[in-house]
Design an enzyme around this catalytic site. Structure first.
Site, short mmCIF file in Angstrom:
data_model
loop_
_atom_site.label_atom_id
_atom_site.label_comp_id
_atom_site.label_asym_id
_atom_site.label_seq_id
_atom_site.Cartn_x
_atom_site.Cartn_y
_atom_site.Cartn_z
N LYS A 184 7.50 45.41 4.10
CA LYS A 184 6.44 44.44 4.41
C LYS A 184 5.14 44.99 3.86
O LYS A 184 4.68 46.07 4.26
CB LYS A 184 6.35 44.25 5.92
CG LYS A 184 5.22 43.32 6.32
CD LYS A 184 5.30 42.97 7.78
CE LYS A 184 4.15 42.08 8.19
NZ LYS A 184 4.24 41.71 9.60
N LYS A 197 8.73 40.93 2.17
CA LYS A 197 7.64 40.04 2.54
C LYS A 197 6.32 40.53 1.96
O LYS A 197 6.05 41.73 2.06
CB LYS A 197 7.57 40.04 4.06
CG LYS A 197 6.48 39.23 4.65
CD LYS A 197 6.59 39.32 6.13
CE LYS A 197 5.38 38.62 6.70
NZ LYS A 197 5.24 38.88 8.09
C1 PBG Z 1 2.96 40.10 12.23
C2 PBG Z 1 3.47 39.10 11.28
C3 PBG Z 1 2.74 38.59 10.21
C4 PBG Z 1 3.54 37.63 9.61
C5 PBG Z 1 4.74 37.55 10.32
N1 PBG Z 1 4.69 38.50 11.36
C6 PBG Z 1 1.37 38.83 9.73
C7 PBG Z 1 0.77 40.16 9.70
O1 PBG Z 1 1.44 41.17 9.46
O2 PBG Z 1 -0.42 40.20 9.91
C8 PBG Z 1 3.09 36.84 8.42
C9 PBG Z 1 3.79 35.59 8.16
C10 PBG Z 1 3.09 34.66 7.27
O3 PBG Z 1 2.02 34.93 6.69
O4 PBG Z 1 3.65 33.57 7.11
N2 PBG Z 1 3.77 41.03 12.73
#
Ligand code: PBG
Length: 331
Positions: free
Chosen positions: A201, A255
């Protein structure tokens, strides 16, 4: 690969000349089996609230979840992902609301598992919807403390499993969380609950609309770069994913999505395990804005999702899941 043949005996256009021919030689397909629909939940009764940053996407109060779940069921989308919008009064430094068995996610899990038992549910394991500072972990001396965070994440996972969650999805990027969560699940008789690790991520600029949607944006005073990955890096993704597989991840998630197709492909080729892609909120909003302003056509949605299939993704979390399911089901 050696290219054989040459023009004019070879004309690649010959196999593109009709729609039926293109269907025959098509190398990848997208079906509703590939889709995961994210759903935002809010407090209150009888509420379906539009999210400004994400046109077409709503926040549902728990009693209204059936409106969206009926569609998910109609189009045979295998799984949904739940994300809560937590009111500020329930947020604190430690994110304790994550462990409340009546929080929005727990209420929704109970409802969905009762009324839609055939649909899988995945839940994020991370503290950002619940912390007053908007970070995924616990703040100690102004730093996100890895090991203190793990203690809460393990409890959060156990609670979600107890409420019926099928797929625990740690999205926090703390070190060692997959092993600790797997061990706790096994010890508590949840050996059939699976783990989807948000293994690679990245600290991305494409999460903005999501942070709006879950109400963490305005709270966030510094970025998430001490735990989410640096977007300059590839090797680091292999290490993250290798470790998570060793620790017990059943599948891994990359992601964001479209800017990271190289990572999806490399990881799939190297580890040969199910790789999921997340077409995140910023990607959704950009495409949606393009469509709403007639800059691109609606078919851009399918095109964007096929990229994930070419790269080797088994499934895609996408806010377009219902739109695209409707389209491919009617074809
Ligand atoms: C947080 C989380 C995020 C997303 C999913 N879970 C955002 C972040 O890390 O700030 C992002 C999903 C998206 O942008 O569609 N744990």
């Amino acid at each position: 690969m050696k290219i054989v043949g040459k023009y004019p005996s070879i004309r690649l256009r010959r196999v593109r000349n009709s729609e039926w021919m293109r269907k025959l030689i098509s190398e990848n397909q997208l079906s509703t089996n590939d889709l995961i629909m994210p759903i935002f939940i809010r407090e209150g009764k009888n509420k379906i609230e539009k999210i400004k940053a994400m046109p077409g996407i709503n926040r549902y109060s728990v009693d209204k979840l059936s409106t969206v779940m009926n569609k998910v069921s109609k189009y045979k989308i295998p799984m949904v992902a739940l994300f809560p919008f937590t009111p500020s009064k329930r947020k604190d430094k430690l994110g304790k609301e994550a462990l409340n068995e009546n929080n929005l996610v727990c209420q929704s899990l109970r409802l969905i598992k009762k009324r839609f038992p055939k649909i899988g549910v995945m839940c994020d394991v991370a503290l950002d919807p619940y912390t007053s500072h908007g970070h995924d972990g616990v703040l100690v001396n102004n730093k996100i403390d890895n090991d203190e965070t793990l203690k809460i994440l393990v409890e959060q996972s156990l609670l979600q499993a107890k409420m019926g969650c099928d797929v625990i999805a740690p999205s926090d990027m703390m070190d060692g969380r997959i092993g600790k969560i797997r061990k706790a699940l096994d010890k508590n008789n949840f050996k059939n609950v699976s783990i989807l690790s948000y293994a690679a991520k990245y600290a991305s600029n494409f999460y903005g609309p999501f942070r709006d949607a879950v109400g963490s944006k305005k709270n966030l005073k510094f970025d998430k770069k001490t735990y989410q990955m640096d977007f300059n890096n590839t090797n680091e993704a292999y290490r993250e994913i290798g470790l998570d597989i060793k620790e017990g991840a059943d599948f891994v998630l990359i992601k964001p999505g479209m800017p990271y197709l190289d990572i999806i492909k490399n990881i799939k080729d190297t580890f040969k395990i199910p790789v999921f892609a997340y077409q995140v909120s910023g990607e959704y909003s950009l495409i949606k804005f393009g469509i709403n302003n007639n800059l691109i056509t609606k078919d851009a949605i399918l095109e964007s999702l096929m990229a994930f299939k070419r790269a080797g993704a088994s499934a895609i979390i996408t806010y377009f899941a219902l739109d695209i399911a409707k389209k491919i089901t009617n074809n």
